[in-house]
Design an enzyme around this catalytic site. Sequence first.
Site, short mmCIF file in Angstrom:
data_model
loop_
_atom_site.label_atom_id
_atom_site.label_comp_id
_atom_site.label_asym_id
_atom_site.label_seq_id
_atom_site.Cartn_x
_atom_site.Cartn_y
_atom_site.Cartn_z
CB SER A 9 -0.90 0.02 1.23
OG SER A 9 -1.41 1.35 1.39
CG HIS A 34 -3.73 -1.76 -1.57
ND1 HIS A 34 -4.82 -2.55 -1.87
CD2 HIS A 34 -4.14 -0.94 -0.57
CE1 HIS A 34 -5.83 -2.24 -1.09
NE2 HIS A 34 -5.45 -1.25 -0.29
CG ASP A 36 -5.13 2.27 0.74
OD1 ASP A 36 -6.06 1.46 0.68
OD2 ASP A 36 -3.99 1.99 1.17
CG MET A 38 -8.36 6.99 2.11
SD MET A 38 -7.55 7.03 3.71
CE MET A 38 -6.71 5.43 3.69
CG HIS A 67 -9.17 -0.14 -0.49
ND1 HIS A 67 -8.59 -0.28 0.76
CD2 HIS A 67 -10.52 -0.17 -0.28
CE1 HIS A 67 -9.53 -0.39 1.68
NE2 HIS A 67 -10.71 -0.32 1.07
CG MET A 69 -11.41 3.11 1.86
SD MET A 69 -9.86 3.06 2.77
CE MET A 69 -8.71 3.14 1.40
CG MET A 138 -11.44 -3.10 4.94
SD MET A 138 -9.89 -2.69 4.12
CE MET A 138 -9.09 -1.67 5.36
CG ASP A 176 -6.01 -3.00 3.23
OD1 ASP A 176 -4.95 -2.68 3.80
OD2 ASP A 176 -6.68 -2.22 2.53
C1 DX5 Z 1 -6.32 1.53 5.44
C2 DX5 Z 1 -5.84 1.12 4.09
C3 DX5 Z 1 -4.69 0.20 4.10
C4 DX5 Z 1 -3.45 0.72 4.79
C5 DX5 Z 1 -2.79 -0.45 5.46
O1 DX5 Z 1 -7.52 2.22 5.30
O2 DX5 Z 1 -6.89 0.50 3.37
O3 DX5 Z 1 -4.39 -0.23 2.78
O4 DX5 Z 1 -2.54 1.34 3.94
O5 DX5 Z 1 -1.74 0.02 6.22
P1 DX5 Z 1 -0.93 -0.93 7.21
O6 DX5 Z 1 -0.38 -2.06 6.41
O7 DX5 Z 1 0.14 -0.03 7.74
O8 DX5 Z 1 -1.90 -1.39 8.27
ZN ZN Z 2 -6.42 -0.42 1.41
#
Ligand code: DX5
Ligand code: ZN
Length: 218
Positions: A9, A34, A36, A38, A67, A69, A138, A176
Amino acid sequence: MAKLLISPSILSADFSELGAEIRRIDEAGADMIHIDVMDGHFVPNLTFGPPVIEKLRRHTDKPFDVHLMIAPVDPFIDDFAKAGANILTVHPEAGPHLHRTIQAIHARGMKAGVALNPATPVDVIKPVIGDIDLILVMSVNPGFGGQSFIESQISKIEALRAMIDQSGRDIILEVDGGLNAETAPRATAAGVTAIVAGSAVFKGGPEHYANNIAALRP
Ligand code: DX5
Ligand code: ZN
């Protein structure tokens, strides 16, 4: 079983040099990237959107595992396709018409994933298991990197593994949040085929990325 996919990620990467960071994790053995996204509304944090992903696309040939969000999702599906996303994963809570969203993702030539928050039941998957390419469990509440793995998600992974096997379909089961050298092998034993990790991959700086990725494999 097929090779375990590692999807670092980039939430934990150095945002001031994202292109170089993606080349480094590609060379260090990442199978997917990956990403993310947001929106500060569906989750309490902000990252980036399609224009940034489009700029990153030229730095690797590995699949972009995006991903989302964000809510709503549907108005942005076309933009993510144009930006070069290969897999688009959505949360069922992000909109009222999950099946329509999955159809729209496929119509734009991408694979479709469904993400389950820690408190979201596996039942959400049943009506769409014939339609999806990936399930994302998650194991933290989404929004931030560096959180601790939520233990109750191991039994959820086992339940989803059984559902996927029963379906006979080729569905990636990805986890994740809070994955590291201790939790990743346990999630793999429970049945995942893909591991997302942010802080565990990027810790220590670029010279450690290859070892950090290798440490996630059982
Ligand atoms: C959280 C993300 C993850 C995040 C995971 O909302 O979806 O992808 O980057 O981070 P770690 O591996 O540090 O828990
Ligand atoms: Zn993620």
